[in-house]
Scaffold this active site. Structure first.
Site, PDB file in Angstrom:
ATOM      1  N   GLU A  72       0.818  -1.214   0.000  1.00  0.00           N
ATOM      2  CA  GLU A  72       0.000   0.000   0.000  1.00  0.00           C
ATOM      3  C   GLU A  72       0.853   1.266   0.000  1.00  0.00           C
ATOM      4  OE1 GLU A  72      -2.179  -1.149   3.568  1.00  0.00           O
ATOM      5  OE2 GLU A  72      -0.836   0.144   4.744  1.00  0.00           O
ATOM      6  N   CYS A  98       4.760  33.691   9.374  1.00  0.00           N
ATOM      7  CA  CYS A  98       5.453  34.277  10.524  1.00  0.00           C
ATOM      8  C   CYS A  98       5.945  33.191  11.475  1.00  0.00           C
ATOM      9  CB  CYS A  98       4.546  35.272  11.232  1.00  0.00           C
ATOM     10  SG  CYS A  98       4.272  36.669  10.160  1.00  0.00           S
ATOM     11  N   GLU A  99       6.898  32.441  11.021  1.00  0.00           N
ATOM     12  CA  GLU A  99       7.537  31.386  11.806  1.00  0.00           C
ATOM     13  C   GLU A  99       8.982  31.330  11.344  1.00  0.00           C
ATOM     14  OE1 GLU A  99       6.435  28.924  14.012  1.00  0.00           O
ATOM     15  OE2 GLU A  99       4.437  29.795  14.075  1.00  0.00           O
ATOM     16  N   TYR A 136       2.231  14.218   0.244  1.00  0.00           N
ATOM     17  CA  TYR A 136       2.177  14.890   1.544  1.00  0.00           C
ATOM     18  C   TYR A 136       2.486  16.387   1.401  1.00  0.00           C
ATOM     19  CZ  TYR A 136       2.302  10.003   2.787  1.00  0.00           C
ATOM     20  OH  TYR A 136       2.040   8.672   2.846  1.00  0.00           O
TER      21      TYR A 136
HETATM   22  N1  PLP Z   1       0.136   2.484   4.987  1.00  0.00           N
HETATM   23  C1  PLP Z   1       0.045   3.025   6.196  1.00  0.00           C
HETATM   24  C2  PLP Z   1      -0.636   2.267   7.263  1.00  0.00           C
HETATM   25  C3  PLP Z   1       0.586   4.286   6.453  1.00  0.00           C
HETATM   26  O1  PLP Z   1       0.502   4.825   7.670  1.00  0.00           O
HETATM   27  C4  PLP Z   1       1.243   4.974   5.387  1.00  0.00           C
HETATM   28  C5  PLP Z   1       1.824   6.295   5.601  1.00  0.00           C
HETATM   29  O2  PLP Z   1       1.718   6.942   6.602  1.00  0.00           O
HETATM   30  C6  PLP Z   1       1.288   4.365   4.131  1.00  0.00           C
HETATM   31  C7  PLP Z   1       0.753   3.123   3.966  1.00  0.00           C
HETATM   32  C8  PLP Z   1       1.914   5.017   2.955  1.00  0.00           C
HETATM   33  O3  PLP Z   1       3.256   5.369   3.175  1.00  0.00           O
HETATM   34  P1  PLP Z   1       4.104   5.921   1.952  1.00  0.00           P
HETATM   35  O4  PLP Z   1       3.420   7.126   1.432  1.00  0.00           O
HETATM   36  O5  PLP Z   1       5.424   6.245   2.558  1.00  0.00           O
HETATM   37  O6  PLP Z   1       4.182   4.849   0.955  1.00  0.00           O
END
Ligand code: PLP
Length: 853
Positions: A735, A805-806, A834
């Site tokens: 995933e 402002c940081e 992200y």
């Molecule tokens: N699966 C779980 C449970 C996660 O918490 C995350 C990221 O936080 C991911 C998959 C995906 O991680 P990445 O974007 O580094 O592949």
């Protein structure tokens, strides 16, 4: 312009030479090209010079030489070989010459000169064929060797020096004959018609002599490194490019170890005040090292740490030396008699120690034995070898001593044979045993930076590090997609800024790369990385299922893809409220539990359901503490010692655990990580009855820093296949989030203001940490370029900051950009994961909008 051996050895390199020369001509300059022999040719000629009566070997070496030049001739596609064959005929004559068997010095010099005569002839032919009218000159008509006082016969022929100085009549004569000239490095005329050669680094020195003779605007030394560095990059990958030095500093660095420039070539250009620059033939866009009259930084600082190995120390001890008139004169007379030049000197009441550098001396054990025998007459002699000299170079060395305590402490732990502080206040040298040098230099380099005596933040002097320069080419297998879309991206930034732009083609390409891993039965896209609807549709079209961590994520994916089957969604929440689990179960989504609480407290919700169990394997991995999701310090997963209790509760409530899940962190670039998770989950799953699926998580990284090696998908595929073969009963799921979208996204922003405070320069942009929080949150490194000025020399060291402002609102610290102006478009790369999804309205500033290509 001087080009060394590797720069003249292939047709492509000659095309580069033609391009550089033509661009100078286009700017109204006249160019003199000084070349070395083809790489390896001078060595072959040297060996040929040592054959004496071994005719068979001489013949073989001769044939190799001829073949080497003919091969380049053919590669260049030149029509007739006769020009080069004239030199080959001269080679044959020299081999027949009676001086051959005696290996006379005059004969050796003439033989060695052939390498440059051939390469320059080849070059002249090729440049003319490339429509650059080029006149071939014999360097010996311009450079005259002259004997130095006390110079040995050997030195006069094979390490000659040349009289130099401005000769306006020569400059005027050439100016009337054309714009582009080519000649040889390394060779000079001796007496009326003989040839002498200039010794090691001779071509650089020739270029410097010509620069002085013609009073050139500049001397450019084109080579295959980007310039001089603050240390030998082979010992210190973090060594910084020195972008500007004065003549004296460059002379010291060259003399004390750096091999890039021969120390002899500074003197002629310094006297003539001609600037000399070192440039990289492979990367002409880099600024290189510029050496000139004034230093750019007024304050004392250490510019480089260098080392020379192979030093021999001669320690001379006598009680009678104390106040004895003429003792030193007697001692040094012996060195002179044996033709040995002394380098460093240390003196005490009863001892004098000197060092002999092998590059200045023909040092063999016979000479040393004879020297010692002579010296024994007036003192007790001890030879210490092999030693190495470690030198700190920089202006105002004496005024920095109080800041060198950490460096001195390192030497305190060693056997230091000699310390010398140069009378010109430019260097401080320590002589130690040779064996300790390689480990010591990187430590000392780091300490010099820490103590701020090597002031690497001063961008007038220090440039990019070697490792970053070296890796930019090797790890970026293909140029990033956005480089080919500059115009379009500039238009998009014009319409709205700041703005995220995503390439769906890039998302698809990443998805396809993953799908080629056969061991994985089902891929999920972790949509927390970027839930943009078009991205969700693109990965769905590539056959990906989805991993969601909130009810809203489930809603987003169902919204984007209304016909998506519920069982293609895996819900993996953490500390979510009960309603979200209920809603997910109700919708028919697969649910993962990662704590005891849901099963102990809300067990009835899971009655008769298939569930996944997320376990904590006890360790976390990833690019930053904040993304490691394993171990007691992380809030995710059921600890191994609670699994039995979890199973018991699940059994009691009639929930079936059909899958095990583990995700230990993000941004992992080591394929072995998933192998280990796979093995651990598989052996754990064997202890359960109904488990058929192992989900080994995401976390697949993409390289961000130039030195990062990309994740090796072939290695990942074979590791997973291997484990799967051992556990064929389990389906394998993964995933990833970041891997699919990071490189597909860029953040475009406009320069709002620039500012300078002391030596620190700031470039302000309209995107701040409210658009991209990763640098502030994870110290993440994103490549940053000035898209409006892409391709311009990036030689200003800046802090790229946002409008929030940081103090932490820094998108990129210590970046090198071309001089930025208000309105320029700045591109922040690898921002697709992200990025937008973590944006906020902090300071009530709207974050960057989004656009898909
Ligand atoms: N699966 C779980 C449970 C996660 O918490 C995350 C990221 O936080 C991911 C998959 C995906 O991680 P990445 O974007 O580094 O592949």
């Amino acid at each position: 312009m001087k080009f060394g051996g590797t720069s003249v050895s292939t047709r492509t390199r000659w095309d580069t030479i033609a391009e550089i020369a033509a661009s100078h001509c286009a700017n109204g300059k006249r160019v003199l090209i000084v070349v070395s022999a083809l790489s390896g040719v001078t060595d072959l000629l040297k060996r040929l010079g040592e054959t004496r009566d071994d005719f068979a070997q001489a013949r073989q070496l001769r044939d190799t030489l001829v073949a080497r030049h003919h091969a380049l001739f053919d590669e260049m596609g030149l029509p007739k070989r006769n020009a080069i064959d004239a030199w080959m005929a001269r080679l044959d004559q020299l081999l027949e010459d009676p001086r051959h068997s005696e290996a006379r010095l005059s004969w050796q010099a003439e033989l060695l000169a052939l390498g440059e005569l051939c390469s320059s002839t080849l070059g002249a032919r090729y440049l003319n064929e490339s429509r650059l009218d080029t006149l071939w000159l014999d360097a010996r008509d311009f450079l005259r060797a002259e004997a130095l006082p006390n110079q040995s016969e050997w030195g006069q022929w094979l390490s000659a020096s040349v009289r130099f100085g401005h000769a306006p009549e020569i400059a005027a004569g050439l100016a009337s004959r054309g714009d582009v000239f080519i000649t040889q490095g390394f060779i000079a005329r001796k007496d009326a018609s003989d040839t002498a050669v200039l010794g090691r680094g001779g071509s650089d020195t020739s270029a410097a002599y010509f620069g002085a003779l013609l009073n050139a605007e500049a001397v450019e030394i084109w080579t295959d490194v980007p310039g001089m560095f603050s240390a030998n990059p082979r010992q210190v990958p973090d060594a910084r490019l020195l972008v500007r030095l004065d003549y004296a500093e460059a002379q010291e660095i060259a003399t004390t170890g750096a091999k890039v420039l021969h120390p002899r070539c500074i003197h002629p250009v310094r006297d003539a005040r001609v600037p000399i620059c070192i440039r990289d033939t492979n990367r002409p866009e880099l600024p290189g090292t510029e050496i000139g009259w004034e230093a750019r930084d007024p304050v004392p600082s250490v510019k480089a740490i260098s080392s020379r190995k192979g030093l021999t120390l001669v320690s001379m001890e006598t009680i009678s030396m104390w106040q004895q008139v003429g003792f030193l004169a007697d001692v040094f007379e012996a060195f002179k008699r044996h033709g040995l030049s002394v380098d460093l000197i240390g003196s005490a009441e009863t001892n004098v120690t000197v060092s002999l550098d092998p590059s200045d001396n023909l040092l063999d054990s016979d000479v040393l034995a004879r020297l010692c025998a002579d010296l024994e007459r007036c003192c007790r002699v001890k030879v210490i070898a092999p030693c190495a000299a470690i030198t700190l170079v920089g202006r105002g060395m004496r005024s920095m001593l109080h800041r060198l305590s950490a460096v001195l402490a390192e030497f305190g732990a060693l056997d230091v044979h000699l310390i010398s502080q140069s009378s010109n206040n430019l260097n401080l040298t320590f002589v130690v045993d040779e064996g300790v040098v390689d480990a010591l230099i990187p430590r000392l380099h780091a300490l010099l930076i820490q103590a701020d005596v090597m002031r690497v933040t001063d961008s007038r002097v220090f440039g990019t590090s070697w490792s970053e320069l070296a890796q930019v080419q090797t790890t970026r297998r293909q140029p990033a997609w956005w480089r080919g879309q500059r115009e379009r991206l500039l238009e998009l930034a014009q319409e709205a800024s700041p703005r995220y732009v995503y390439s769906l083609d890039q998302v698809r390409a990443q998805a396809q790369a993953l799908k080629a891993i056969p061991a994985v039965d089902r891929w999920h896209y972790a949509l927390k990385a970027n839930p943009h609807a078009q991205i969700l549709k693109a990965v769905h079209a590539e056959g990906f299922a989805f991993e969601c961590v909130s009810w809203n994520e489930i809603a987003a994916v169902r919204n984007a893809i209304p016909d998506l089957q519920a069982e293609r969604i895996l819900f993996t929440p953490n500390f979510a409220p009960r309603e979200e689990y209920r809603a997910a179960l109700h919708a028919g989504v697969l649910v993962t539990l990662d704590a005891l609480h849901p099963i102990t407290e809300w067990g009835e919700d899971f009655a008769g359901r298939d569930i996944f169990l997320r376990v904590d394997l006890g360790v976390g991995r990833g690019h930053h503490d904040k993304v490691r999701t394993g171990g007691a310090q992380s809030k995710f997963g059921v600890a191994l010692d609670e699994i039995a209790a979890f199973r018991e509760h699940a059994r009691r409530h009639g929930a079936r655990i059909i899958g095990l899940h583990a995700h230990l962190g993000s941004g992992i670039l080591d394929a072995a990580h998933w192998r280990s998770v796979h093995v651990q989950l598989a052996s754990l799953a064997e202890q359960f009855n109904r488990i058929g699926i192992l989900d080994i998580g995401g976390g697949l990284g993409v390289p961000s820093r130039p030195r990062d090696e990309p994740l090796d998908l072939v290695a990942l595929a074979s590791a997973l296949a291997e484990v799967k073969q051992a556990y064929p009963q389990f389906q394998l799921w993964m995933e990833p989030g970041r891997f699919l979208v990071a490189e597909a996204g860029v953040l475009l922003a406009r320069v709002t203001q620039t500012k300078r405070k002391g030596e620190v320069r700031y470039v302000g942009i309209d995107a701040g940490m409210n658009s991209l929080i990763r640098p502030a949150l994870y110290e993440a490194w994103h490549e940053i370029v000035n898209l409006s000025r892409l391709g311009q020399v990036a030689d200003e060291l800046v802090q790229v900051v946002g409008p929030i402002c940081e103090t932490g609102d820094v998108l990129g610290g210590n970046r090198r950009l071309p001089v930025c102006r208000e309105g320029d478009v700045i591109l922040i790369a690898e921002a697709g994961a992200y990025g937008a999804v973590m944006a906020s309205r902090y300071n009530l500033r709207e974050p960057a909008s989004e656009f898909c290509l």
